[in-house]
Design an enzyme around this catalytic site. Structure first.
Site, short mmCIF file in Angstrom:
data_model
loop_
_atom_site.label_atom_id
_atom_site.label_comp_id
_atom_site.label_asym_id
_atom_site.label_seq_id
_atom_site.Cartn_x
_atom_site.Cartn_y
_atom_site.Cartn_z
N ARG A 69 0.85 -1.19 0.00
CA ARG A 69 0.00 0.00 0.00
C ARG A 69 0.89 1.24 0.00
NH1 ARG A 69 -1.84 0.80 4.37
NH2 ARG A 69 -1.11 -1.00 5.51
N TYR A 197 -1.34 -3.60 -7.07
CA TYR A 197 -1.08 -4.34 -5.83
C TYR A 197 -2.25 -4.32 -4.84
CZ TYR A 197 0.29 -5.87 -1.37
OH TYR A 197 0.27 -6.56 -0.19
N LYS A 206 -9.50 -2.38 1.85
CA LYS A 206 -9.22 -1.24 2.72
C LYS A 206 -9.99 0.01 2.28
CE LYS A 206 -6.76 -3.37 5.67
NZ LYS A 206 -5.80 -4.36 5.35
N HIS A 226 -10.38 -2.37 11.63
CA HIS A 226 -9.30 -3.24 11.14
C HIS A 226 -9.06 -4.36 12.16
CE1 HIS A 226 -4.87 -3.31 9.42
NE2 HIS A 226 -5.63 -4.22 8.87
N SER A 248 -1.20 -3.48 10.30
CA SER A 248 -0.84 -4.39 9.21
C SER A 248 0.41 -5.19 9.55
CB SER A 248 -0.60 -3.59 7.94
OG SER A 248 -1.76 -2.87 7.61
N CYS A 250 0.90 -7.39 11.84
CA CYS A 250 1.17 -7.51 13.28
C CYS A 250 0.42 -8.67 13.92
CB CYS A 250 0.84 -6.20 13.99
SG CYS A 250 1.99 -4.88 13.59
N THR A 253 -4.07 -12.34 11.12
CA THR A 253 -4.36 -13.63 10.48
C THR A 253 -3.91 -14.77 11.39
OG1 THR A 253 -4.11 -12.61 8.32
CG2 THR A 253 -3.99 -15.01 8.40
N ASP A 277 -9.19 -9.79 9.11
CA ASP A 277 -8.67 -8.45 8.81
C ASP A 277 -9.67 -7.32 9.11
OD1 ASP A 277 -6.32 -7.05 7.78
OD2 ASP A 277 -7.57 -6.47 6.08
N ARG A 374 2.04 -12.17 -0.63
CA ARG A 374 0.75 -12.55 -0.03
C ARG A 374 0.11 -13.73 -0.75
NH1 ARG A 374 -1.65 -8.79 4.08
NH2 ARG A 374 0.04 -7.30 4.37
N ARG A 405 3.19 -3.86 17.66
CA ARG A 405 4.57 -4.31 17.82
C ARG A 405 5.29 -3.30 18.66
NH1 ARG A 405 6.91 -7.96 13.89
NH2 ARG A 405 5.20 -8.60 12.54
N GLY A 501 0.51 -19.89 18.80
CA GLY A 501 -0.46 -20.70 19.54
C GLY A 501 -0.51 -20.38 21.02
P1 GTP Z 1 -2.26 -7.72 7.49
O1 GTP Z 1 -2.75 -8.76 6.57
O2 GTP Z 1 -1.18 -6.86 6.88
O3 GTP Z 1 -3.33 -6.87 8.08
O4 GTP Z 1 -1.42 -8.48 8.65
P2 GTP Z 1 -1.86 -9.34 9.93
O5 GTP Z 1 -2.13 -8.41 11.07
O6 GTP Z 1 -2.92 -10.30 9.57
O7 GTP Z 1 -0.51 -10.10 10.32
P3 GTP Z 1 -0.12 -11.65 10.18
O8 GTP Z 1 -0.92 -12.55 11.05
O9 GTP Z 1 -0.06 -11.99 8.73
O10 GTP Z 1 1.37 -11.63 10.76
C1 GTP Z 1 2.39 -10.82 10.23
C2 GTP Z 1 3.75 -11.29 10.69
O11 GTP Z 1 3.80 -11.32 12.11
C3 GTP Z 1 4.08 -12.69 10.20
O12 GTP Z 1 5.43 -12.71 9.76
C4 GTP Z 1 3.91 -13.54 11.43
O13 GTP Z 1 4.75 -14.67 11.40
C5 GTP Z 1 4.26 -12.59 12.58
N1 GTP Z 1 3.53 -12.94 13.82
C6 GTP Z 1 2.20 -13.17 13.95
N2 GTP Z 1 1.87 -13.51 15.22
C7 GTP Z 1 3.02 -13.47 15.93
C8 GTP Z 1 3.33 -13.71 17.32
O14 GTP Z 1 2.49 -14.03 18.16
N3 GTP Z 1 4.65 -13.56 17.67
C9 GTP Z 1 5.61 -13.20 16.77
N4 GTP Z 1 6.87 -13.08 17.22
N5 GTP Z 1 5.35 -12.98 15.45
C10 GTP Z 1 4.08 -13.11 15.05
C1 SPV Z 2 -2.88 -4.53 5.33
O1 SPV Z 2 -1.91 -3.91 4.86
O2 SPV Z 2 -3.39 -4.26 6.44
C2 SPV Z 2 -3.45 -5.66 4.56
C3 SPV Z 2 -2.98 -5.87 3.19
O3 SPV Z 2 -4.32 -6.35 5.06
S1 SPV Z 2 -3.71 -4.77 2.08
O4 SPV Z 2 -4.89 -5.40 1.50
O5 SPV Z 2 -2.73 -4.51 1.03
O6 SPV Z 2 -4.10 -3.56 2.73
MN MN Z 3 -4.82 -5.65 7.19
#
Ligand code: GTP
Ligand code: SPV
Ligand code: MN
Length: 590
Positions: A69, A197, A206, A226, A248, A250, A253, A277, A374, A405, A501
């Site tokens: 983005r 993208y 978004k 979000h 994002s 963090c 998922t 999301d 992705r 974070r 987990g």
């Molecule tokens: P968007 O799709 O951008 O909104 O991201 P998201 O918030 O869904 O994040 P996602 O679950 O994809 O995690 C992003 C990164 O954080 C990945 O590289 C994960 O491996 C890492 N991650 C997720 N949960 C944890 C956790 O509990 N601890 C650590 N150290 N890393 C984590």
């Molecule tokens: C984010 O950046 O929070 C995402 C990916 O979930 S995007 O759809 O590119 O915004």
């Molecule tokens: Mn997101």
């Protein structure tokens, strides 16, 4: 496909401007989508992956300058700058329309304009909203067909209503200098140009489901956030729902699809995914808050996703999935990314398209997959998808969790004293930036409610809307609010908490608190746990103690920083937020 005059007039106007060679309606049929996949493969827009190992899966590589983005090129064009607020880029609507019309002129010359009618939320749900996206990209069509409900059923639902969000996308020539992602909230209009993208072009995500929807929610008395939505089932079979807002990349998922530690699985605990999301939230007739996931798929971060970290997400990508900017393993025409396993393929094509020896390439510190690469996977592929996923009435929310974070400052978990304090905690959220947006990575920035890039109106008014929503709920039934931080680091820069987990342990404390069962200690920032269950966990008592404690001096620095941040909103900032900040400062100085 329609007799809707508002729709027809608008499409005529957009086509006159973009001048496509032809216009094709997306009816949602598998035949049509399959023909588009074949066409995209024939032009090289997509690569067909190993259909035995990954049936229905395809690969797409974006332009090298177009991998995330672009927040600095994203605009909220409200009539006045004040309505967009100090945290959004703004331009007067007339000026922006004029600028963009010049760019769109002839942008689809020689191309097809696809018309994608789509529903955010189950078709016909009272929570749901309809959009129509016009695009010159098959990749966008195929992604939208996974991420949203598309096709004739949506047009039938819309009937002759003019109530739809008008979304225009042209990939044009992917020129980053002329890339714009623009929302006109008052017109329910989104114009995106010169990108191919994800979040820049899948306009249901978004742009609509957060930026336009947050504005509609403020006007209509609901919320677009979000947030992931998960259901946590206890051994008695009762399911409680949690919504969590993290910036994002963090961990949304990951948390949404969490697999509990063995000792909890053995007892019968389970997690069900409703969304990963975005949440749309409404107050029900019973005074409780209800959430739906407006999306139909997951656009998830690939790197770091493995059988160990997120088994369910990985399982969801095994069929009918589109991979963007990951690496290809040429040995069997499958995909690879950093963190999938420890074995980079020797014969690999990295995300930019160069054929390399993956082992040597990664040994030099290069990455085979882009950090923001992705997967686009249908939600129904997910082994732990909730049976409430399609429920048009949504799920009742027991807890709201904010998080980010933070290498320092924020403890593993704490609880707000009440709704107003919880809104303050969300408003003061900060997090280190990630690869999900273009720009520097790892810089701490304020990201209220994880909505800094996504609020479609003045952030101060958005805080006010949160406070108002709290007043409209039955106080006994309003979700309790918490803050978590999975990313605290020790002196060596290593994460102190195992995460993934094991985050289940924190969720259980949260739900126990909501049920009035777990103990807590009062602290200047809110309620801290007396204890988090560490059964079977190899973690030092000292580390645990540090994770659950706060450093007053660091917190006072954070208060000063928040005060500076809030100053930009002037007297538009709700008084309650400043009251809470002053209270926090006084508590810390006691
Ligand atoms: P968007 O799709 O951008 O909104 O991201 P998201 O918030 O869904 O994040 P996602 O679950 O994809 O995690 C992003 C990164 O954080 C990945 O590289 C994960 O491996 C890492 N991650 C997720 N949960 C944890 C956790 O509990 N601890 C650590 N150290 N890393 C984590
Ligand atoms: C984010 O950046 O929070 C995402 C990916 O979930 S995007 O759809 O590119 O915004
Ligand atoms: Mn997101």
């Amino acid at each position: 496909m329609t007799n809707n005059t508002a729709v027809k007039t608008w499409i005529d106007e957009m086509a006159a401007m973009c001048q496509p060679e032809k216009i094709v309606w997306i009816d949602g049929s598998e035949e049509q989508l399959e023909a588009l996949r074949a066409e995209a493969v024939s032009t090289g827009e997509m690569i067909k992956l190993n259909q035995e190992k990954l049936p229905g899966c395809y690969y797409h590589r974006t332009a090298v300058n177009d991998v995330a983005r672009v927040e600095d090129r994203t605009f909220i064009c409200t009539p006045t700058k004040e309505e967009a607020g100090p945290t959004n880029n703004w331009m007067a609507p007339d000026e922006m329309y004029a600028k963009l019309k010049a760019l769109y002129k002839g942008s689809m010359n020689g191309r097809t304009m696809y018309v994608i009618p789509y529903s955010m939320g189950p078709v016909g749900s009272p929570f749901s909203k309809i959009g129509i996206e016009l695009t010159d990209s098959i990749y966008v069509v195929l992604n939208m067909a996974i991420m949203t409900r598309v096709g004739q059923a949506v047009m039938d639902q819309l009937a002759d209503s003019p109530d739809f969000v008008k979304c225009l996308h042209s990939k044009k020539d992917v020129n980053p200098e002329e890339r714009y992602i623009v929302q006109f909230p008052q017109d329910s209009t989104i114009w995106s140009i010169n990108s191919g993208y994800g979040g820049n072009v899948l306009l249901g995500k978004k742009c609509f489901a957060l930026r336009i929807a947050s504005y509609l929610g403020m006007k209509e008395g609901w919320m677009a956030e979000h947030m992931l939505i998960l259901g946590l089932e206890n051994p008695q079979g009762e399911v409680k729902y949690i919504c969590a807002a993290f910036p994002s990349a963090c961990g949304k998922t990951n948390l949404a699809m969490l697999i509990p530690p063995k000792y909890l699985r053995d007892k019968g605990y389970k997690v069900w995914t409703v969304g990963d999301d975005i949440s749309w939230l409404r107050i029900g007739p019973d005074g409780r808050l209800y959430a739906i996931n407006p999306e139909a798929g997951f656009f998830g971060v690939a790197p770091g996703t493995s059988e160990k970290t997120n088994f369910n997400a990985l399982a969801a990508t095994k069929k009918n999935t589109i991979f963007t900017n990951v690496a290809i393993n040429n040995a069997d025409n499958t995909v690879w990314w950093e963190g999938l396993d420890k074995n980079p393929p020797e014969d690999a094509t990295e995300w930019k398209g160069a054929r390399v020896n993956g082992k040597e390439y990664t040994a030099e510190g290069n990455k085979l997959a882009h950090p923001n690469s992705r997967f686009t996977a249908p939600a129904i592929n997910c082994p732990c998808i909730s049976k409430e996923f399609e429920n048009p009435a949504g799920v009742p929310v027991t807890a709201i969790v904010f998080g980010g974070r933070r290498a320092k400052v924020a403890p593993l978990v704490y609880q707000a004293r009440d709704w107003q304090h919880g809104v303050f905690i969300g408003a003061t959220m900060a997090s280190e930036t990630t690869a999900a947006a273009a720009g520097a990575v790892g810089v701490v920035r304020r990201d209220p409610m994880a909505m800094k890039p996504f609020a479609g109106y003045n952030m101060a008014d958005y805080f006010g809307h949160w406070l108002e929503m709290g007043k409209k709920m039955d106080p006994e039934k309003a979700p309790k609010i918490f803050h978590v931080n999975w990313f605290r680091q020790d002196e060596n820069g290593d994460f102190m908490w195992p995460g993934f987990g094991d985050n289940m342990r924190v969720l259980l404390w949260i739900l126990d608190r909501c049920a009035g069962k777990a103990d807590a200690v009062e602290s200047p920032i809110g309620y801290l746990p007396k204890e988090i269950d560490t059964t079977d966990l190899d973690i030092d008592d000292g580390v645990m103690k540090e994770l659950l404690s706060i450093d007053n001096d660091l917190w006072l620095e954070d208060v000063a920083n928040a005060r500076e941040y809030f100053a930009q909103f002037g007297n538009r900032l709700p008084k309650e937020i400043m009251d809470e900040l002053n209270k926090l400062e006084a508590n810390l100085k006691k």
